[in-house]
Design a protein around this motif. Structure first.
Motif, PDB file in Angstrom:
ATOM      1  N   GLN A  87       0.840  -1.186   0.000  1.00 36.88           N
ATOM      2  CA  GLN A  87       0.000   0.000   0.000  1.00 36.88           C
ATOM      3  C   GLN A  87       0.883   1.246   0.000  1.00 36.88           C
ATOM      4  OE1 GLN A  87      -3.149  -0.389  -0.475  1.00 36.88           O
ATOM      5  NE2 GLN A  87      -3.489  -2.524   0.157  1.00 36.88           N
ATOM      6  N   THR A 102      -3.599   4.438   1.022  1.00 33.34           N
ATOM      7  CA  THR A 102      -4.457   3.505   0.288  1.00 33.34           C
ATOM      8  C   THR A 102      -4.700   2.253   1.111  1.00 33.34           C
ATOM      9  OG1 THR A 102      -2.605   2.344  -0.785  1.00 33.34           O
ATOM     10  CG2 THR A 102      -3.498   4.280  -1.921  1.00 33.34           C
ATOM     11  N   ARG A 104      -5.966  -0.678  -0.919  1.00 32.43           N
ATOM     12  CA  ARG A 104      -6.463  -1.325  -2.119  1.00 32.43           C
ATOM     13  C   ARG A 104      -6.496  -2.843  -1.947  1.00 32.43           C
ATOM     14  NH1 ARG A 104      -9.178   0.909  -5.756  1.00 32.43           N
ATOM     15  NH2 ARG A 104      -8.275  -0.480  -7.313  1.00 32.43           N
ATOM     16  N   VAL A 108      -0.967  -1.705  -4.351  1.00 37.27           N
ATOM     17  CA  VAL A 108      -0.463  -0.661  -5.244  1.00 37.27           C
ATOM     18  C   VAL A 108       0.828  -1.161  -5.875  1.00 37.27           C
ATOM     19  CG1 VAL A 108       0.454   1.689  -5.357  1.00 37.27           C
ATOM     20  CG2 VAL A 108      -1.522   1.183  -3.899  1.00 37.27           C
ATOM     21  N   SER A 124      -2.928   0.472  -9.648  1.00 35.91           N
ATOM     22  CA  SER A 124      -3.476  -0.598  -8.821  1.00 35.91           C
ATOM     23  C   SER A 124      -4.416  -1.444  -9.661  1.00 35.91           C
ATOM     24  CB  SER A 124      -4.233  -0.008  -7.622  1.00 35.91           C
ATOM     25  OG  SER A 124      -4.828  -1.027  -6.836  1.00 35.91           O
ATOM     26  N   GLU A 126      -7.676  -3.300 -10.487  1.00 32.45           N
ATOM     27  CA  GLU A 126      -9.075  -3.110 -10.115  1.00 32.45           C
ATOM     28  C   GLU A 126      -9.850  -4.362 -10.496  1.00 32.45           C
ATOM     29  OE1 GLU A 126     -12.473  -0.752  -8.807  1.00 32.45           O
ATOM     30  OE2 GLU A 126     -10.316  -0.730  -8.458  1.00 32.45           O
ATOM     31  N   SER A 132     -14.546  -9.070  -6.670  1.00 32.74           N
ATOM     32  CA  SER A 132     -14.050  -8.142  -5.659  1.00 32.74           C
ATOM     33  C   SER A 132     -14.530  -8.471  -4.261  1.00 32.74           C
ATOM     34  CB  SER A 132     -14.487  -6.710  -6.002  1.00 32.74           C
ATOM     35  OG  SER A 132     -15.899  -6.612  -6.009  1.00 32.74           O
ATOM     36  N   ARG A 218     -10.282   7.632  -9.711  1.00 30.20           N
ATOM     37  CA  ARG A 218      -9.887   6.725 -10.783  1.00 30.20           C
ATOM     38  C   ARG A 218      -9.829   7.491 -12.098  1.00 30.20           C
ATOM     39  NH1 ARG A 218     -12.698   0.860 -12.219  1.00 30.20           N
ATOM     40  NH2 ARG A 218     -11.642   0.520 -14.219  1.00 30.20           N
TER      41      ARG A 218
END
Length: 689
Positions: A87, A102, A104, A108, A124, A126, A132, A218
């Motif tokens: 991160q 972050t 994520r 990252v 990163s 997605e 997810s 984004r």
């Protein structure tokens, strides 16, 4: 060096130089058996040698440091545990508690500062919505099916890519000295309200602690990987590299520009519009030029064989792209994760050169300079405040930091001191022997202690368009410590000796490359009488696994062989490897007869040499079926063989696999050699023990 010495291998990152040029920050990482992972922290290194280097962070793994342009803040990537994703963090340059920016789900991958020091653009992955929400402990069986319609859909070390493309995001950086964000008492499900992320599944952390992190915007949405992101010199836009939306049947990528506040991406196209695989892009400090590193792809868009990477320069708004490096003789790369700048219109690049890596400076106006060369491998460089800092490795260090003073390198660190004092470091000898047709074959020999005669291990590198170098190489050191003379060379097909050298094996793998490695072996046996010509072993990984398997089908003098993560059957490789849809065709030709003529599997009936096959279960570059089928073919034919499989590892096992597996790999390799080529340091009894 022995397998248990792996934790002494300190790797040093490219330097982050403070804008005033007074110091640099580097990350120093190492394998750790206890954590079974790679750990390390950030170090500050003053140019004043009266002040020693100092560790400034205490994270589990802190890497990729970068100062803000105003020098007030240091950004870096942190992993909080063996399974935690990297991160983005920031800390005030003067010291203090690092602050996460972050959280994520997939971490990252890289980042870059804005010129005003107020924002960071980061990359990163997605995940698609259907993937997810996987809860901790759930397996692939809980995921939806994947419908594949393209050639490019997997990548070694990543897995499937189309449902988790690398996207670009911009985040505001809190002002130095600002009040930290804390959670309300009841906002944490576990009641702690500590204001710091818990060590749990990333999706849960994001749900519990999302208020701790500044919102990230984004920028991109194409279903393709985006990389090499960096702000324009005025901060108004972000330049990046990605594949065009219509791209599938070729390897070409393009340069794009998108407003830093969001909007439509515009492709910035060189006027020649040649098919290129662009690897990195960076705008010059004066804003007039775009530097980019790319390699040509021919008319097919997949003709990558022995294509040197070239540094180009073009006007920022598009126009003619001019090559700043020789496409025939120079093969360049970034001195870190992105092109480093020097001055208003200059760029720093690394060049592979005959077993070394040099540092060069080139400018848009045609100026150029060879800054660092010689018997070393430059791994990173950066310039700021009049100071040029360089990270490097050589025969006696796995990584250190130096400053370039009046054209001379002055070492500032010694992170390999323990390695030199606690192990028996063997110095390699640089040698060249003539091939059967008179072609010079350059390489190195590492001689073990003792009078000999020494058994010999002929090792072959991967690629094939890669090179062995003069730098410290733990593989060779482990084998030399065990009593073996280690030979390693750069045969035709390798990088670093010009494009013609690399092209020599296109359409004829296993010809002059095999001729060269065997001539190097014969030359060494003729020159060094302490080598035992009756006790020879051969080994290699990836392309080196290919040439090892090919060699033992043609030459039966070797007592044993090791074929690791090998490219062994180009026919099945085409449908199973991440690069299979173009690699074999470009290197071997497209017809079945051409592939069969150069295929180790097509000649496996000739093999008599006892062979250990090593492979990793998650290898997508050379899938495990290559090793499994080769092992089965040898066993069916009565050849003494064994298959060593590493769960959870990919093609990078020997370089970045878990420390425990890397140690086990060495132990199995030494056990194999002790069986067929015993030495006093690696006796046959070790096989029974």
């Amino acid at each position: 060096m022995k397998p248990e010495h792996l934790p002494l291998l300190n790797s040093v990152s490219a330097p982050a130089v403070h804008p005033d040029g007074s110091m640099a920050v580097i990350s120093v990482t190492r394998p750790d058996f206890g954590a079974d992972s790679y750990v390390g922290q950030l170090w500050t290194v003053p140019l004043d040698t009266q002040k020693p280097p100092r560790r400034i962070t205490r994270g589990f793994r802190d890497i990729s440091p970068a100062f803000s342009p105003d020098g007030m803040v240091l950004a870096f990537l942190r992993s909080t545990g063996p399974s935690a994703k990297l991160q983005l963090y920031v800390v005030e340059a003067g010291g203090g508690e690092p602050q996460p920016l972050t959280d994520r789900l997939l971490g990252v991958e890289s980042f870059a500062w804005s010129p005003d020091s107020g924002r960071i653009v980061f990359t990163s992955r997605e995940p698609a919505h259907a993937r997810s929400g996987r809860s901790a402990g759930s397996g692939p069986e809980s995921e939806d099916a994947r419908l594949i319609t393209t050639f490019q859909y997997r990548l070694n070390g990543v897995g499937y890519t189309k449902d988790k493309p690398a996207q670009l995001f911009v985040v505001d950086v809190p002002a130095p000295g600002g009040e930290p964000t804390v959670l309300a008492r009841d906002s944490s499900q576990d009641g702690r309200g500590t204001g710091a992320p818990r060590d749990q599944d990333a999706s849960d952390r994001a749900a519990d602690y999302s208020d701790l992190f500044p919102p990230a915007q984004r920028l991109t949405s194409l279903a393709a990987d985006h990389k090499s992101a960096g702000f324009s010199s005025d901060g108004a836009a972000v330049f990046f590299v990605t594949a065009p939306p219509e791209n599938d049947g070729d390897l070409s990528t393009g340069i794009y520009r998108i407003p830093a506040g969001g909007g439509d991406a515009l492709r910035v196209t060189p006027s020649d519009d040649a098919l290129r695989e662009i690897q990195h892009v960076r705008q010059s400090k004066d804003g007039k030029w775009l530097f980019f590193i790319a390699r040509g792809l021919g008319d097919s868009g997949t003709d990558f064989v022995a294509r040197n990477s070239i540094l180009y320069c073009m006007p920022s708004e598009g126009g003619e792209a001019v090559a700043l490096t020789d496409p025939e003789m120079m093969d360049v790369a970034c001195p870190g994760e992105r092109i480093e700048l020097r001055g208003p219109d200059g760029a720093l690049v690394l060049n592979n050169a005959q077993g070394t890596v040099e540092l060069l400076m080139l400018s848009a106006t045609g100026d150029h300079a060879l800054l660092v060369h010689g018997e070393r491998v430059v791994t990173g460089a950066a310039w700021a405040g009049g100071s040029m800092l360089v990270t490097l490795s050589d025969p006696s260090t796995t990584g250190d930091l130096a400053v370039l003073d009046d054209g001379q390198l002055r070492l500032l660190t010694d992170f390999s001191a323990a390695l030199r004092t606690e192990t028996n470091m063997v110095v390699s000898q640089d040698v060249t022997f003539q091939s059967a047709d008179g072609y010079p074959v350059h390489g190195w020999i590492l001689m073990p202690a003792g009078k000999g005669p020494h058994p010999v291990l002929l090792t072959i590198h991967g690629g094939p368009f890669a090179q062995y170098t003069t730098a410290f190489f733990e593989e060779a050191q482990v084998y030399a410590e065990a009593g073996y003379a280690v030979l390693m060379c750069n045969p035709r097909g390798s990088a670093g000796y010009g494009r013609e050298h690399g092209l020599s094996i296109k359409g004829r793998m296993g010809t002059v490359d095999l001729q060269d490695v065997l001539a190097f072996l014969d030359g060494a046996l003729g020159r060094f009488r302490v080598l035992d010509a009756d006790r020879l072993g051969i080994m290699g990984g990836s392309y080196g696994g290919y040439l090892t398997a090919w060699a033992i089908s043609q030459d039966h003098r070797f007592k044993a062989a090791i074929v690791e993560r090998g490219f062994l059957d180009p026919v099945s490789f085409e449908g199973s490897a991440d690069i299979g849809w173009y690699f074999g065709t470009e290197y071997m030709g497209g017809s079945p007869s051409e592939m069969a003529a150069q295929s180790p599997m097509g000649h496996v009936d000739n093999v008599q040499t006892p062979t250990l096959v090593i492979h990793s279960e998650d290898d997508l570059r050379c899938p495990i079926e290559q090793g499994q089928r080769y092992f089965t073919a040898l066993k069916r034919r009565g050849v003494e063989t064994a298959l060593l499989v590493f769960p959870g590892e990919d093609h990078e096992l020997s370089r970045s696999g878990t420390p425990r597996h890397r140690r086990q790999r060495f132990e199995h390799i030494l056990r194999w050699w002790s069986t067929f080529l015993p030495t006093s340091a690696n006796p046959a009894e070790a096989a029974a023990g």
